[in-house]
Design a protein around this motif. Structure first.
Motif, mmCIF file in Angstrom:
data_model
loop_
_atom_site.group_PDB
_atom_site.id
_atom_site.type_symbol
_atom_site.label_atom_id
_atom_site.label_comp_id
_atom_site.label_asym_id
_atom_site.label_seq_id
_atom_site.Cartn_x
_atom_site.Cartn_y
_atom_site.Cartn_z
ATOM 1 N N LEU A 118 -9.323 6.374 0.275
ATOM 2 C CA LEU A 118 -8.684 5.159 -0.212
ATOM 3 C C LEU A 118 -8.934 4.008 0.756
ATOM 4 O O LEU A 118 -8.988 4.198 1.973
ATOM 5 C CB LEU A 118 -7.174 5.366 -0.358
ATOM 6 C CG LEU A 118 -6.688 6.426 -1.343
ATOM 7 C CD1 LEU A 118 -5.171 6.366 -1.479
ATOM 8 C CD2 LEU A 118 -7.337 6.280 -2.707
ATOM 9 N N SER A 119 -9.101 2.801 0.212
ATOM 10 C CA SER A 119 -9.238 1.607 1.048
ATOM 11 C C SER A 119 -7.877 1.257 1.645
ATOM 12 O O SER A 119 -6.836 1.802 1.249
ATOM 13 C CB SER A 119 -9.762 0.437 0.215
ATOM 14 O OG SER A 119 -8.758 0.007 -0.700
ATOM 15 N N GLU A 120 -7.862 0.332 2.598
ATOM 16 C CA GLU A 120 -6.594 -0.063 3.230
ATOM 17 C C GLU A 120 -5.644 -0.675 2.205
ATOM 18 O O GLU A 120 -4.435 -0.442 2.251
ATOM 19 C CB GLU A 120 -6.854 -1.043 4.371
ATOM 20 C CG GLU A 120 -7.496 -0.408 5.596
ATOM 21 C CD GLU A 120 -6.663 0.748 6.140
ATOM 22 O OE1 GLU A 120 -5.441 0.570 6.314
ATOM 23 O OE2 GLU A 120 -7.241 1.823 6.381
ATOM 24 N N ILE A 121 -6.184 -1.482 1.292
ATOM 25 C CA ILE A 121 -5.349 -2.078 0.247
ATOM 26 C C ILE A 121 -4.726 -0.984 -0.607
ATOM 27 O O ILE A 121 -3.528 -1.014 -0.929
ATOM 28 C CB ILE A 121 -6.177 -3.045 -0.621
ATOM 29 C CG1 ILE A 121 -6.468 -4.333 0.149
ATOM 30 C CG2 ILE A 121 -5.458 -3.371 -1.933
ATOM 31 C CD1 ILE A 121 -7.349 -5.308 -0.580
ATOM 32 N N GLU A 122 -5.516 0.012 -0.972
ATOM 33 C CA GLU A 122 -5.006 1.110 -1.798
ATOM 34 C C GLU A 122 -3.977 1.939 -1.036
ATOM 35 O O GLU A 122 -2.940 2.333 -1.597
ATOM 36 C CB GLU A 122 -6.178 1.988 -2.251
ATOM 37 C CG GLU A 122 -7.104 1.279 -3.229
ATOM 38 C CD GLU A 122 -8.398 2.037 -3.463
ATOM 39 O OE1 GLU A 122 -8.990 1.890 -4.549
ATOM 40 O OE2 GLU A 122 -8.842 2.764 -2.544
ATOM 41 N N LYS A 123 -4.246 2.224 0.232
ATOM 42 C CA LYS A 123 -3.290 2.982 1.043
ATOM 43 C C LYS A 123 -1.954 2.250 1.135
ATOM 44 O O LYS A 123 -0.883 2.866 1.021
ATOM 45 C CB LYS A 123 -3.854 3.207 2.445
ATOM 46 C CG LYS A 123 -4.999 4.199 2.512
ATOM 47 C CD LYS A 123 -5.520 4.324 3.939
ATOM 48 C CE LYS A 123 -6.701 5.274 4.027
ATOM 49 N NZ LYS A 123 -7.252 5.345 5.408
ATOM 50 N N ASN A 124 -2.008 0.937 1.371
ATOM 51 C CA ASN A 124 -0.769 0.160 1.470
ATOM 52 C C ASN A 124 0.008 0.176 0.161
ATOM 53 O O ASN A 124 1.240 0.279 0.154
ATOM 54 C CB ASN A 124 -1.081 -1.287 1.873
ATOM 55 C CG ASN A 124 -1.564 -1.403 3.304
ATOM 56 O OD1 ASN A 124 -1.256 -0.542 4.143
ATOM 57 N ND2 ASN A 124 -2.318 -2.441 3.606
ATOM 58 N N LEU A 125 -0.714 0.092 -0.954
ATOM 59 C CA LEU A 125 -0.038 0.132 -2.254
ATOM 60 C C LEU A 125 0.638 1.478 -2.469
ATOM 61 O O LEU A 125 1.778 1.549 -2.940
ATOM 62 C CB LEU A 125 -1.038 -0.155 -3.367
ATOM 63 C CG LEU A 125 -0.456 -0.323 -4.779
ATOM 64 C CD1 LEU A 125 -1.264 -1.345 -5.574
ATOM 65 C CD2 LEU A 125 -0.430 0.997 -5.536
ATOM 66 N N VAL A 126 -0.062 2.562 -2.120
ATOM 67 C CA VAL A 126 0.522 3.892 -2.278
ATOM 68 C C VAL A 126 1.761 4.029 -1.398
ATOM 69 O O VAL A 126 2.792 4.561 -1.832
ATOM 70 C CB VAL A 126 -0.518 4.979 -1.934
ATOM 71 C CG1 VAL A 126 0.146 6.354 -1.862
ATOM 72 C CG2 VAL A 126 -1.629 4.994 -2.978
ATOM 73 N N MET A 127 1.684 3.554 -0.163
ATOM 74 C CA MET A 127 2.832 3.636 0.739
ATOM 75 C C MET A 127 4.013 2.842 0.184
ATOM 76 O O MET A 127 5.156 3.310 0.203
ATOM 77 C CB MET A 127 2.449 3.109 2.122
ATOM 78 C CG MET A 127 1.422 3.965 2.842
ATOM 79 S SD MET A 127 1.991 5.657 3.161
ATOM 80 C CE MET A 127 3.334 5.346 4.318
ATOM 81 N N ASN A 128 3.743 1.651 -0.329
ATOM 82 C CA ASN A 128 4.812 0.810 -0.887
ATOM 83 C C ASN A 128 5.407 1.411 -2.156
ATOM 84 O O ASN A 128 6.556 1.132 -2.504
ATOM 85 C CB ASN A 128 4.278 -0.589 -1.183
ATOM 86 C CG ASN A 128 3.920 -1.360 0.075
ATOM 87 O OD1 ASN A 128 4.443 -1.076 1.155
ATOM 88 N ND2 ASN A 128 3.029 -2.323 -0.042
ATOM 89 N N SER A 129 4.637 2.232 -2.847
ATOM 90 C CA SER A 129 5.116 2.795 -4.109
ATOM 91 C C SER A 129 6.087 3.957 -3.904
ATOM 92 O O SER A 129 6.662 4.455 -4.869
ATOM 93 C CB SER A 129 3.920 3.269 -4.959
ATOM 94 O OG SER A 129 3.262 4.357 -4.336
ATOM 95 N N GLN A 130 6.284 4.366 -2.668
ATOM 96 C CA GLN A 130 7.228 5.458 -2.404
ATOM 97 C C GLN A 130 8.653 5.088 -2.801
ATOM 98 O O GLN A 130 9.439 5.954 -3.176
ATOM 99 C CB GLN A 130 7.168 5.870 -0.929
ATOM 100 C CG GLN A 130 5.868 6.569 -0.560
ATOM 101 C CD GLN A 130 5.820 6.982 0.891
ATOM 102 O OE1 GLN A 130 6.195 8.089 1.265
ATOM 103 N NE2 GLN A 130 5.348 6.074 1.735
ATOM 104 N N SER A 131 8.970 3.817 -2.760
ATOM 105 C CA SER A 131 10.300 3.377 -3.180
ATOM 106 C C SER A 131 10.483 3.471 -4.698
ATOM 107 O O SER A 131 11.600 3.368 -5.199
ATOM 108 C CB SER A 131 10.545 1.936 -2.725
ATOM 109 O OG SER A 131 9.597 1.056 -3.322
#
Length: 340
Positions: A118-131
């Motif tokens: 995953l790209s950094e943008i994708e990783k950040n989105l996945v991390m933010n989606s934990q909520s």
């Protein structure tokens, strides 16, 4: 005006896409025939204030262009062109609980097809989606081990592809029995010794076509509720090939439709399948009961074979999809002639 960005301006692109949905007149999205771009275009259609359409034949009248090239992806929106590298189109849509499954499916399908992290943008989105209910854990790369018996997860493993196990229910069950389990055994029920034995067997199977290590079979796994995003990538590729773009659009507009898609994929795959691959001058011809050219291509790439279009051979006839042959007219699997 073209913006060449090492890291694309996420907010600028996202705001441009949001602005498109607020147009009250007709909106046309031009994209290639792939799951990721179809998901972004469908999301724009879903929230459009006016009439919105998807076109596979770009023209000057299109409001959004999504281009997927060898070097990376381009988004053209609001008269600006942005190079986004390998980052998926889907990751540029605003995150919400109503669309999280579709967005993550677009991201994961893109990563699986391109054999990339995953790209950094994708990783950040996945991390933010934990909520929003997303969970992440390090574990085996086999489909939906939380919901499915281990034997079925192994049988449905297409990435990594496990020779003599993938698609083979008898051999998958035989491996589970060697671990001391039965038909209902799940991955999470294995003790450390059983897990190490399973890892050894999986790596041994993969080594028949490529050098493999523990790092090749253990990865960050993404789940949304009961859905495994790795399995969702396989399901989406299969449905796009077999039925066409309508299935992906329906999934975006009606998230519960994903149950129909998963059930069809599993029902067909669990019957058993194999890939008899023959390399032609311009294409790979594949005999398989799992009639998805894109899934067959995924297996081919893992065997270090060069990328070529894939056709499925049935009853001495060749079939493929618009993913490999954009000029084909029709939906789902389409007969192609004069292919070598």
């Amino acid at each position: 005006m073209e913006n060449f960005l090492s890291e694309p301006d996420y907010n600028e692109i996202r705001n441009g896409i949001i602005a498109l949905t607020q147009k009250e007149n007709t909106l046309i999205c031009a994209n290639s025939f792939d799951v990721d771009s179809l998901i972004l275009s469908s999301l724009i259609m879903k929230y459009s204030s006016g009439y919105a359409f998807i076109s596979f034949s770009p023209s000057e009248q299109c409001d959004l262009f999504l281009r997927n090239e060898t070097a990376g992806r381009w988004i053209e929106v609001q008269s600006k062109k942005y190079f986004i590298g390998k980052t998926s189109f889907s990751s540029f849509f605003s995150l919400s609980v109503n669309d999280i499954l579709s967005i993550l499916t677009g991201i994961m399908t893109s990563a699986v097809q391109e054999r990339r992290q995953l790209s950094e943008i994708e990783k950040n989105l996945v991390m933010n989606s934990q909520s929003l209910g997303v969970t992440i854990e390090n574990n085996l790369k086999i489909p939906n081990y939380k919901q499915l018996p281990l034997s079925i997860s192994l049988m449905l493993s297409l990435d990594p592809y496990l020779p003599e196990i993938t698609g083979n229910r008898v051999n998958a069950m035989k491996l589970v029995k060697e671990l001391g389990g039965g038909e209902t055994l799940k991955l999470e029920e294995l003790n450390e010794t059983q897990l190490n034995t399973l890892l050894f067997r999986i790596i041994g199977s993969m080594s028949k076509y490529s050098q493999a290590t523990r790092d090749d079979v253990i990865a960050s796994r993404i789940f949304y509720m009961e859905y495994d995003l790795l399995e969702m990538a396989f399901v989406s590729l299969y449905e796009l090939d077999v039925h066409g773009a309508d299935r992906i659009v329906e999934m975006v507009f009606n998230p519960s439709f994903v149950e129909v898609m998963i059930d069809e994929f599993r029902s067909n795959a669990i019957r058993g399948f194999s890939f008899n691959i023959k390399e032609g001058k311009n294409v790979y011809k594949v005999e398989t009961s799992l009639t998805s050219p894109q899934l067959a291509h995924l297996v081919i790439l893992q065997q270090k074979m060069k990328s070529k279009p894939v056709v499925i051979v049935q009853d001495n006839k060749n079939f493929s999809s618009k993913f490999f042959f954009p000029k084909l007219d029709g939906k789902g699997l389409i007969q192609v002639d004069g292919i070598d």
